[in-house]
Scaffold this motif. Structure first.
Motif, mmCIF file in Angstrom:
data_model
loop_
_atom_site.group_PDB
_atom_site.id
_atom_site.type_symbol
_atom_site.label_atom_id
_atom_site.label_comp_id
_atom_site.label_asym_id
_atom_site.label_seq_id
_atom_site.Cartn_x
_atom_site.Cartn_y
_atom_site.Cartn_z
ATOM 1 N N UNK A 1 0.865 -1.050 -0.016
ATOM 2 C CA UNK A 1 -0.144 -0.021 -0.126
ATOM 3 C C UNK A 1 0.734 1.467 0.065
ATOM 4 N N UNK A 2 2.088 1.233 0.752
ATOM 5 C CA UNK A 2 2.946 2.354 0.811
ATOM 6 C C UNK A 2 3.565 2.776 -0.521
ATOM 7 N N UNK A 3 3.989 1.490 -1.354
ATOM 8 C CA UNK A 3 4.674 1.726 -2.469
ATOM 9 C C UNK A 3 3.556 2.036 -3.549
ATOM 10 N N UNK A 4 2.271 1.786 -3.489
ATOM 11 C CA UNK A 4 1.433 2.160 -4.352
ATOM 12 C C UNK A 4 1.315 3.687 -3.930
ATOM 13 N N UNK A 5 1.316 4.238 -2.767
ATOM 14 C CA UNK A 5 0.985 5.438 -2.435
ATOM 15 C C UNK A 5 2.320 6.394 -3.086
ATOM 16 N N UNK A 6 3.205 5.805 -3.196
ATOM 17 C CA UNK A 6 4.409 6.328 -3.865
ATOM 18 C C UNK A 6 4.615 6.516 -5.455
ATOM 19 N N UNK A 7 4.310 5.192 -5.888
ATOM 20 C CA UNK A 7 4.774 4.962 -7.370
ATOM 21 C C UNK A 7 3.278 5.101 -8.264
ATOM 22 N N UNK A 8 2.047 5.043 -7.700
ATOM 23 C CA UNK A 8 0.900 5.106 -8.301
ATOM 24 C C UNK A 8 0.724 3.549 -8.887
ATOM 25 N N UNK A 9 -0.273 3.357 -9.568
ATOM 26 C CA UNK A 9 -0.389 1.788 -10.181
ATOM 27 C C UNK A 9 -1.584 0.953 -9.656
ATOM 28 N N UNK A 10 -1.760 0.108 -9.773
ATOM 29 C CA UNK A 10 -2.624 -1.031 -9.251
ATOM 30 C C UNK A 10 -2.131 -1.957 -8.704
ATOM 31 N N UNK A 11 -2.851 -2.240 -7.508
ATOM 32 C CA UNK A 11 -2.584 -3.241 -6.317
ATOM 33 C C UNK A 11 -3.164 -4.423 -6.390
ATOM 34 N N UNK A 12 -2.524 -5.822 -6.488
ATOM 35 C CA UNK A 12 -3.361 -6.798 -6.355
ATOM 36 C C UNK A 12 -2.884 -7.527 -5.088
ATOM 37 N N UNK A 13 -3.616 -8.191 -4.216
ATOM 38 C CA UNK A 13 -3.208 -8.820 -3.207
ATOM 39 C C UNK A 13 -4.035 -10.164 -3.032
ATOM 40 N N UNK A 14 -3.317 -11.309 -2.881
ATOM 41 C CA UNK A 14 -3.885 -12.500 -2.849
ATOM 42 C C UNK A 14 -3.414 -13.193 -1.112
ATOM 43 N N UNK A 15 -4.374 -13.295 -0.405
ATOM 44 C CA UNK A 15 -3.879 -13.955 1.028
ATOM 45 C C UNK A 15 -3.685 -15.398 0.696
ATOM 46 N N UNK A 16 -3.378 -15.859 1.930
ATOM 47 C CA UNK A 16 -3.166 -17.396 1.920
ATOM 48 C C UNK A 16 -4.676 -18.082 1.975
ATOM 49 N N UNK A 17 -5.548 -17.190 2.700
ATOM 50 C CA UNK A 17 -7.077 -17.672 2.552
ATOM 51 C C UNK A 17 -7.421 -17.748 1.160
ATOM 52 N N UNK A 18 -7.384 -16.698 0.361
ATOM 53 C CA UNK A 18 -7.590 -16.697 -1.153
ATOM 54 C C UNK A 18 -7.205 -17.742 -2.024
ATOM 55 N N UNK A 19 -5.922 -18.254 -1.696
ATOM 56 C CA UNK A 19 -5.172 -19.166 -2.301
ATOM 57 C C UNK A 19 -5.644 -20.746 -1.730
ATOM 58 N N UNK A 20 -6.379 -20.706 -0.709
ATOM 59 C CA UNK A 20 -6.732 -22.079 0.065
ATOM 60 C C UNK A 20 -5.447 -22.569 0.404
ATOM 61 N N UNK A 21 -4.486 -21.740 1.186
ATOM 62 C CA UNK A 21 -3.416 -22.466 1.438
ATOM 63 C C UNK A 21 -3.006 -22.019 2.848
ATOM 64 N N UNK A 22 -4.095 -21.920 3.682
ATOM 65 C CA UNK A 22 -3.784 -21.502 5.349
ATOM 66 C C UNK A 22 -3.242 -22.787 6.151
ATOM 67 N N UNK A 23 -2.158 -22.488 6.419
ATOM 68 C CA UNK A 23 -1.599 -23.705 7.547
ATOM 69 C C UNK A 23 -1.683 -23.211 8.883
ATOM 70 N N UNK A 24 -1.607 -21.942 9.210
ATOM 71 C CA UNK A 24 -1.945 -21.116 10.479
ATOM 72 C C UNK A 24 -2.797 -20.228 10.492
ATOM 73 N N UNK A 25 -4.047 -20.461 11.148
ATOM 74 C CA UNK A 25 -5.101 -19.747 11.047
ATOM 75 C C UNK A 25 -4.774 -18.240 11.331
#
Length: 141
Positions: free
Chosen positions: A20-44
């Motif tokens: 989020x900081x880098x986006x505020x500095x450089x602009x552009x689009x941000x994409x975030x995939x969480x462990x939950x989104x990827x169905x790869x949660x090993x530690x809740x």
């Protein structure tokens, strides 16, 4: 043939804030995939941490980042970044993988994954960690 190389920064719980900081500095689009989104949660407690994130700006700025899971070692001075190479085809990435893997230690064998048609990670003979994958569209939060 199209190949891009992007800095891939590693954090311990701060990847979202950094992106989020880098986006505020450089602009552009941000994409975030969480462990939950990827169905790869090993530690809740890490479910909403960043498994993969990116800021991409029209001016050419691009950075990727993730939160290193607590089960893996992480030290800002030893595991602070990866070199990410993304290609358009399996053939292209496999050819690069075969060359980079000579004398390397494979951390994740090159294979299909839940988030990319082909993904692999290795530490080359010079101690640099490389992440190679085939580009795909991401659907994330």
């Amino acid at each position: 043939m199209t190949v891009s190389v992007t800095n891939h920064l590693n954090f311990r719980g701060d990847a979202r804030a950094a992106l989020e900081f880098y986006q505020s500095v450089f602009g552009g689009d941000i994409t975030i995939v969480t462990y939950k989104d990827a169905q790869s949660v090993q530690v809740p407690s890490e479910a909403n941490q960043v498994m993969w994130g990116q800021v991409a700006a029209k001016n050419g700025f691009r950075v990727m980042a993730y939160d290193v899971p607590s089960r893996m070692p992480w030290d800002e001075g030893k595991n602070a970044f990866f070199v990410s190479v993304r290609g358009d085809s399996d053939k292209e990435i496999t050819a690069l993988w075969e060359k980079l893997s000579v004398g390397a230690t494979v951390a994740q064998p090159l294979a299909p994954s839940g988030w990319a048609p082909l993904y692999g990670m290795l530490k080359d003979r010079f101690g640099i960690t490389w992440v190679l994958d085939v580009a795909t569209q991401y659907k994330a939060s």
